[in-house]
Design an enzyme around this catalytic site. Structure first.
Site, PDB file in Angstrom:
ATOM      1  N   LYS A 260       7.439   2.950  14.654  1.00 25.48           N
ATOM      2  CA  LYS A 260       6.480   4.028  14.619  1.00 25.48           C
ATOM      3  C   LYS A 260       5.076   3.488  14.845  1.00 25.48           C
ATOM      4  O   LYS A 260       4.199   4.185  15.313  1.00 25.48           O
ATOM      5  CB  LYS A 260       6.513   4.739  13.264  1.00 25.48           C
ATOM      6  CG  LYS A 260       7.825   5.393  12.931  1.00 25.48           C
ATOM      7  CD  LYS A 260       7.791   5.972  11.522  1.00 25.48           C
ATOM      8  CE  LYS A 260       9.166   6.468  11.129  1.00 25.48           C
ATOM      9  NZ  LYS A 260       9.205   6.846   9.722  1.00 25.48           N
ATOM     10  N   GLY A 261       4.879   2.238  14.499  1.00 22.73           N
ATOM     11  CA  GLY A 261       3.540   1.651  14.481  1.00 22.73           C
ATOM     12  C   GLY A 261       2.782   1.671  15.786  1.00 22.73           C
ATOM     13  O   GLY A 261       1.567   1.827  15.804  1.00 22.73           O
TER      14      GLY A 261
ATOM     15  N   GLU B 167       3.850  -2.804  21.663  1.00 22.73           N
ATOM     16  CA  GLU B 167       4.096  -3.018  20.241  1.00 22.73           C
ATOM     17  C   GLU B 167       2.762  -3.115  19.513  1.00 22.73           C
ATOM     18  O   GLU B 167       1.759  -3.537  20.107  1.00 22.73           O
ATOM     19  CB  GLU B 167       4.925  -4.302  20.076  1.00 22.73           C
ATOM     20  CG  GLU B 167       5.281  -4.689  18.665  1.00 22.73           C
ATOM     21  CD  GLU B 167       6.155  -3.709  17.914  1.00 22.73           C
ATOM     22  OE1 GLU B 167       5.689  -2.583  17.657  1.00 22.73           O
ATOM     23  OE2 GLU B 167       7.281  -4.071  17.542  1.00 22.73           O
ATOM     24  N   ASP B 168       2.755  -2.741  18.258  1.00 19.62           N
ATOM     25  CA  ASP B 168       1.502  -2.786  17.501  1.00 19.62           C
ATOM     26  C   ASP B 168       1.083  -4.210  17.167  1.00 19.62           C
ATOM     27  O   ASP B 168      -0.076  -4.565  17.298  1.00 19.62           O
ATOM     28  CB  ASP B 168       1.568  -1.914  16.240  1.00 19.62           C
ATOM     29  CG  ASP B 168       2.748  -2.218  15.320  1.00 19.62           C
ATOM     30  OD1 ASP B 168       3.558  -3.125  15.616  1.00 19.62           O
ATOM     31  OD2 ASP B 168       2.874  -1.530  14.285  1.00 19.62           O
TER      32      ASP B 168
ATOM     33  N   ASP C 255       3.967 -10.976  14.836  1.00 25.94           N
ATOM     34  CA  ASP C 255       3.662 -12.012  13.849  1.00 25.94           C
ATOM     35  C   ASP C 255       4.736 -13.098  13.928  1.00 25.94           C
ATOM     36  O   ASP C 255       4.556 -14.062  14.640  1.00 25.94           O
ATOM     37  CB  ASP C 255       3.402 -11.454  12.450  1.00 25.94           C
ATOM     38  CG  ASP C 255       4.481 -10.549  11.909  1.00 25.94           C
ATOM     39  OD1 ASP C 255       5.630 -10.603  12.361  1.00 25.94           O
ATOM     40  OD2 ASP C 255       4.173  -9.786  10.985  1.00 25.94           O
TER      41      ASP C 255
ATOM     42  N   LYS D 124      -0.736 -12.085  15.354  1.00 22.46           N
ATOM     43  CA  LYS D 124      -0.923 -12.881  14.135  1.00 22.46           C
ATOM     44  C   LYS D 124      -0.239 -14.227  14.363  1.00 22.46           C
ATOM     45  O   LYS D 124       0.830 -14.507  13.830  1.00 22.46           O
ATOM     46  CB  LYS D 124      -0.297 -12.134  12.956  1.00 22.46           C
ATOM     47  CG  LYS D 124      -0.859 -12.507  11.616  1.00 22.46           C
ATOM     48  CD  LYS D 124      -0.116 -11.840  10.469  1.00 22.46           C
ATOM     49  CE  LYS D 124      -0.435 -10.380  10.312  1.00 22.46           C
ATOM     50  NZ  LYS D 124       0.202  -9.829   9.081  1.00 22.46           N
TER      51      LYS D 124
ATOM     52  N   PHE E  74      -2.423  -8.669   5.837  1.00 21.88           N
ATOM     53  CA  PHE E  74      -1.581  -7.488   6.005  1.00 21.88           C
ATOM     54  C   PHE E  74      -2.475  -6.322   6.394  1.00 21.88           C
ATOM     55  O   PHE E  74      -3.363  -5.930   5.635  1.00 21.88           O
ATOM     56  CB  PHE E  74      -0.787  -7.162   4.738  1.00 21.88           C
ATOM     57  CG  PHE E  74       0.278  -6.140   5.003  1.00 21.88           C
ATOM     58  CD1 PHE E  74       1.501  -6.521   5.513  1.00 21.88           C
ATOM     59  CD2 PHE E  74       0.024  -4.798   4.793  1.00 21.88           C
ATOM     60  CE1 PHE E  74       2.475  -5.574   5.802  1.00 21.88           C
ATOM     61  CE2 PHE E  74       0.989  -3.844   5.076  1.00 21.88           C
ATOM     62  CZ  PHE E  74       2.217  -4.232   5.580  1.00 21.88           C
TER      63      PHE E  74
ATOM     64  N   ASP F 282       1.099   0.451   8.554  1.00 24.99           N
ATOM     65  CA  ASP F 282       1.325   1.137   7.288  1.00 24.99           C
ATOM     66  C   ASP F 282       1.765   0.199   6.173  1.00 24.99           C
ATOM     67  O   ASP F 282       2.149  -0.935   6.417  1.00 24.99           O
ATOM     68  CB  ASP F 282       2.416   2.193   7.478  1.00 24.99           C
ATOM     69  CG  ASP F 282       3.794   1.557   7.644  1.00 24.99           C
ATOM     70  OD1 ASP F 282       4.664   1.780   6.793  1.00 24.99           O
ATOM     71  OD2 ASP F 282       4.002   0.818   8.631  1.00 24.99           O
TER      72      ASP F 282
ATOM     73  N   ARG G  33      -1.069   4.975   8.020  1.00 22.58           N
ATOM     74  CA  ARG G  33      -1.012   4.932   9.491  1.00 22.58           C
ATOM     75  C   ARG G  33      -2.139   5.719  10.152  1.00 22.58           C
ATOM     76  O   ARG G  33      -2.600   5.362  11.215  1.00 22.58           O
ATOM     77  CB  ARG G  33       0.311   5.511  10.006  1.00 22.58           C
ATOM     78  CG  ARG G  33       1.505   4.662   9.797  1.00 22.58           C
ATOM     79  CD  ARG G  33       2.697   5.266  10.561  1.00 22.58           C
ATOM     80  NE  ARG G  33       3.956   4.744  10.102  1.00 22.58           N
ATOM     81  CZ  ARG G  33       4.486   3.590  10.484  1.00 22.58           C
ATOM     82  NH1 ARG G  33       3.831   2.822  11.325  1.00 22.58           N
ATOM     83  NH2 ARG G  33       5.652   3.204  10.019  1.00 22.58           N
TER      84      ARG G  33
END
Length: 170
Positions: free
Chosen positions: A40-41, A95-96, A99, A127, A148, A155, A161
């Site tokens: 969802k990100g 993609e958001d 990491d 990241k 984070f 979220d 979000r």
């Protein structure tokens, strides 16, 4: 949200996304691109990115999961798969964040097996210091420290979000 510090203001995010859109337009001049937004990100990033692009697109979504709360489990599961055949198509995964790299590595292998003409990756945040596996990312919004992040699609257990900026939890 408590203890949330601003990392990137909305205006700065939009300016960087415009630069990424222009780079993608330059790279795909005269072509059509399949954009695969990872739910969802990445929805917020994807919508703003494609609105700024001039390249014709086909929009697809996939939903994968590797998180429980604030920790990556390292186990990737595809919750919603593509409804469109990408064989012979130019594809960009949007993609958001990257990491550890596990999610994008598995996703990239999965999509390459479907024989696209090309496959690139765009992420809003990278990241790097958390990377466990190497994954080539073609378009990066920002490299960030190991914090984070919350807001603009990111979220904590589905909350935060819809903040227009990206913050981090102190």
């Amino acid at each position: 949200m408590e203890n949330l510090k601003v990392l990137f203001e909305e205006e700065k995010i939009q300016k960087r996304i415009k630069e990424l859109a222009e780079k993608i337009d330059s790279d795909y001049k005269g072509k059509e691109v399949v954009i695969i937004s990872i739910l969802k990100g990445a929805v917020f990033f994807t919508v703003d990115l494609v609105k700024k692009m001039k390249t014709p697109i086909i929009l697809e979504v996939m939903q994968v999961s590797s998180y429980n709360g604030t920790e990556s489990t390292g186990k990737i599961s595809i919750i919603k798969d593509l409804s469109f055949d990408i064989e012979g198509k130019d594809v960009i995964i949007v993609e958001d964040i990257i990491d550890t790299g596990y999610t994008l590595k598995v996703l990239k292998e999965n999509l390459l097996a479907r024989n696209p003409n090309s496959l690139k990756i765009a992420v809003l945040l990278d990241k790097k210091e958390r990377r466990k596996v190497e994954v080539l990312v073609d378009y990066v919004g920002y490299e960030i420290p190991n914090k984070f992040v919350v807001g603009y699609g990111f979220d904590v257990d589905e909350r935060g979000r819809n903040l227009p900026y990206i913050g981090y939890i102190e």
